[in-house]
Design a protein around this motif. Structure first.
Motif, PDB file in Angstrom:
ATOM      1  N   LEU A 125       0.847  -1.174  -0.220  1.00 18.10           N
ATOM      2  CA  LEU A 125       0.024   0.288   0.035  1.00 18.10           C
ATOM      3  C   LEU A 125       0.868   1.231  -0.142  1.00 18.10           C
ATOM      4  O   LEU A 125       0.141   1.710  -0.714  1.00 18.10           O
ATOM      5  N   SER A 126       1.925   1.391   1.238  1.00 18.74           N
ATOM      6  CA  SER A 126       2.999   2.506   0.463  1.00 18.74           C
ATOM      7  C   SER A 126       3.256   2.499  -0.385  1.00 18.74           C
ATOM      8  O   SER A 126       3.747   3.699  -0.238  1.00 18.74           O
ATOM      9  N   SER A 127       3.750   1.794  -1.109  1.00 20.06           N
ATOM     10  CA  SER A 127       4.660   1.952  -2.362  1.00 20.06           C
ATOM     11  C   SER A 127       3.635   2.691  -3.881  1.00 20.06           C
ATOM     12  O   SER A 127       4.061   3.030  -4.372  1.00 20.06           O
ATOM     13  N   SER A 128       2.498   2.261  -3.493  1.00 18.77           N
ATOM     14  CA  SER A 128       1.542   2.848  -4.512  1.00 18.77           C
ATOM     15  C   SER A 128       1.112   4.266  -3.516  1.00 18.77           C
ATOM     16  O   SER A 128      -0.262   5.085  -5.021  1.00 18.77           O
ATOM     17  N   HIS A 129       1.677   4.504  -2.555  1.00 17.46           N
ATOM     18  CA  HIS A 129       1.200   5.621  -1.907  1.00 17.46           C
ATOM     19  C   HIS A 129       2.168   6.410  -1.301  1.00 17.46           C
ATOM     20  O   HIS A 129       2.614   7.010  -0.294  1.00 17.46           O
ATOM     21  N   PRO A 130       2.913   7.244  -2.119  1.00 20.56           N
ATOM     22  CA  PRO A 130       4.482   7.210  -1.132  1.00 20.56           C
ATOM     23  C   PRO A 130       3.944   8.719  -0.963  1.00 20.56           C
ATOM     24  O   PRO A 130       3.281  10.018  -1.138  1.00 20.56           O
ATOM     25  N   THR A 131       5.527   9.239   0.055  1.00 20.57           N
ATOM     26  CA  THR A 131       5.158  10.376   0.988  1.00 20.57           C
ATOM     27  C   THR A 131       6.714  11.168   0.411  1.00 20.57           C
ATOM     28  O   THR A 131       6.308  12.649   0.858  1.00 20.57           O
ATOM     29  N   THR A 174      -2.064  10.992  -1.423  1.00 20.47           N
ATOM     30  CA  THR A 174      -2.550  10.419  -1.992  1.00 20.47           C
ATOM     31  C   THR A 174      -3.669   9.813  -2.743  1.00 20.47           C
ATOM     32  O   THR A 174      -3.910   9.648  -3.130  1.00 20.47           O
ATOM     33  N   ALA A 175      -4.441   9.119  -1.723  1.00 16.38           N
ATOM     34  CA  ALA A 175      -5.734   8.471  -1.917  1.00 16.38           C
ATOM     35  C   ALA A 175      -6.445   9.230  -1.650  1.00 16.38           C
ATOM     36  O   ALA A 175      -7.277   9.004  -2.798  1.00 16.38           O
ATOM     37  N   PHE A 176      -6.659  10.575  -1.145  1.00 17.81           N
ATOM     38  CA  PHE A 176      -8.171  11.518  -1.255  1.00 17.81           C
ATOM     39  C   PHE A 176      -6.930  12.174  -3.169  1.00 17.81           C
ATOM     40  O   PHE A 176      -8.483  12.585  -3.788  1.00 17.81           O
ATOM     41  N   TYR A 177      -6.747  12.221  -3.722  1.00 16.59           N
ATOM     42  CA  TYR A 177      -6.125  12.882  -4.130  1.00 16.59           C
ATOM     43  C   TYR A 177      -6.549  11.742  -5.646  1.00 16.59           C
ATOM     44  O   TYR A 177      -6.726  12.464  -6.394  1.00 16.59           O
ATOM     45  N   TRP A 178      -5.898  10.449  -5.519  1.00 11.50           N
ATOM     46  CA  TRP A 178      -6.693   9.866  -6.309  1.00 11.50           C
ATOM     47  C   TRP A 178      -8.235   9.568  -6.323  1.00 11.50           C
ATOM     48  O   TRP A 178      -8.311   9.816  -7.512  1.00 11.50           O
ATOM     49  N   VAL A 179      -8.777   9.525  -5.353  1.00  6.55           N
ATOM     50  CA  VAL A 179     -10.424  10.214  -5.441  1.00  6.55           C
ATOM     51  C   VAL A 179     -10.507  11.271  -5.915  1.00  6.55           C
ATOM     52  O   VAL A 179     -11.593  11.031  -6.867  1.00  6.55           O
ATOM     53  N   CYS A 180     -10.021  12.064  -6.029  1.00  3.03           N
ATOM     54  CA  CYS A 180     -10.018  13.862  -6.755  1.00  3.03           C
ATOM     55  C   CYS A 180     -10.591  13.847  -8.400  1.00  3.03           C
ATOM     56  O   CYS A 180     -11.009  13.732  -9.136  1.00  3.03           O
ATOM     57  N   LYS A 181      -9.347  12.279  -8.342  1.00  2.00           N
ATOM     58  CA  LYS A 181      -8.899  11.969  -9.949  1.00  2.00           C
ATOM     59  C   LYS A 181      -9.575  11.233 -10.580  1.00  2.00           C
ATOM     60  O   LYS A 181     -10.349  11.385 -11.894  1.00  2.00           O
ATOM     61  N   TYR A 182     -10.261  10.467  -9.967  1.00  2.00           N
ATOM     62  CA  TYR A 182     -10.901   8.460 -10.692  1.00  2.00           C
ATOM     63  C   TYR A 182     -12.248   8.522 -10.496  1.00  2.00           C
ATOM     64  O   TYR A 182     -12.796   8.002 -11.076  1.00  2.00           O
TER      65      TYR A 182
END
Length: 320
Positions: A125-131, A174-182
């Motif tokens: 999970l962390s690798s697909s959501h970098p900090t 980044t999870a929220f960013y993905w929600v905004c995008k997709y």
């Protein structure tokens, strides 16, 4: 009190998770699992404590084995036990997996305190959501897509409550960013996975990302550049204006296409289309990099989250 399986014909044995020589039967929903009591207790302190309690006089038995009913879904327990017993079922990153399996393993390994398995799942999970912005630019976006060959928009919305549940807040920006995008408005408004305040954060963030932050990211194409070395400086200006017009067209709304948000507005390959002198190109790259870093630094606050330093410490602590 031995329970006869014939009394409940709807119960089914989990494929690959019913071992005749093992001494513990577990039921999750309508699925039965027969596994090793010692194996499970040796990997999970929660199960160890549960199974070490003195059995009551009227203890339920099945096939002569202690019998435990769990409140978890059969899907979650199936993935959890397979990940414990079959190494190849859930290999460490970067081996491929799916978001469905990952979510189940994360929930159960967190709930039953299986530390090694939880860390293995968290690494996926962390690798697909970098900090860090560097992590993002070196494959974070593609890594998320690799979790599922056929990922749906609802998958992205579901990652947020999962992160909350397992205390993995560092993946939330980044999870929220993905929600905004997709995710479209219907996924956000009508779904029951996000809280009202999280839904509001997404809508406010989208407006800011598509306007203020997008303009800031693209400012390098229209801001004044000093020290132009071109024979005719107007050539550099014309190329920049043309590419700014082209970049603005990408932002047009198309219902069936994911939103083009600032972090993807201008990627590495786009520089090849610019016909400008070396001095202008160097200055523009510096300005673009600074704007992108500024957006990245602000990303957590867009969603009401702690700053990256705090989130990175949480991540480091989780992998100790």
């Amino acid at each position: 009190m031995d329970i006869e399986t014939t009394a409940e014909p709807e119960l089914t044995r989990a494929e690959g998770l019913w071992f005749e020589d093992c001494g513990l039967v577990i039921q999750a929903e309508l699925t039965l699992f027969r596994v090793s009591r010692d194996f499970l207790a040796g990997r999970s302190p929660v199960f160890k404590d549960m199974l070490s309690l003195p059995p009551p006089k009227d203890e339920e038995m099945m096939h002569g084995c202690p019998f435990v009913r769990l409140p978890d879904s059969a899907e979650d327990i199936t993935a959890f036990l397979k990940a414990l017993i079959y190494y190849e079922f859930f290999e460490p990153f970067p081996a491929p997996t799916t978001i469905t399996i990952l979510a189940s393993v994360l929930r159960m390994s967190h709930k039953y305190d299986v530390v090694g398995l939880r860390k293995r799942a968290l690494m996926h999970l962390s690798s697909s959501h970098p900090t860090t912005l560097q992590g993002w630019e070196h494959g974070g976006a593609e890594l998320l897509k690799s979790l599922d060959s056929l990922h749906s928009r609802r998958m992205y919305v579901g990652i947020i409550p999962l992160a909350r549940q397992i205390s993995a807040d560092w993946i939330l920006p980044t999870a929220f960013y993905w929600v905004c995008k997709y995710s479209d408005e219907g996924d956000i408004v009508n779904g029951d996975t996000l809280t009202p305040s999280e839904k509001t954060s997404c809508f406010v963030a989208v407006r800011r990302l598509e306007t203020t932050h997008a303009n800031h990211i693209l400012r390098f194409l229209s801001s004044e550049v000093t020290g132009c070395e071109a024979t005719d400086p107007d050539d550099c200006v014309r190329s920049r204006v043309e590419q700014r017009r082209y970049a603005d067209e990408w932002r047009d709304y198309e219902p069936e296409r994911p939103a083009i948000l600032p972090l993807e507005l201008w990627e590495a390959s786009e520089w090849e289309r610019l016909d400008v002198c070396a001095s202008c190109l160097r200055t523009m790259k510096e300005e673009h990099a600074a704007a992108k870093q500024e957006l990245w630094d602000e990303l957590p606050s867009l969603f009401g989250l702690p700053d990256w330093t705090t989130l990175q410490k949480m991540e480091a602590d989780a992998f100790k």
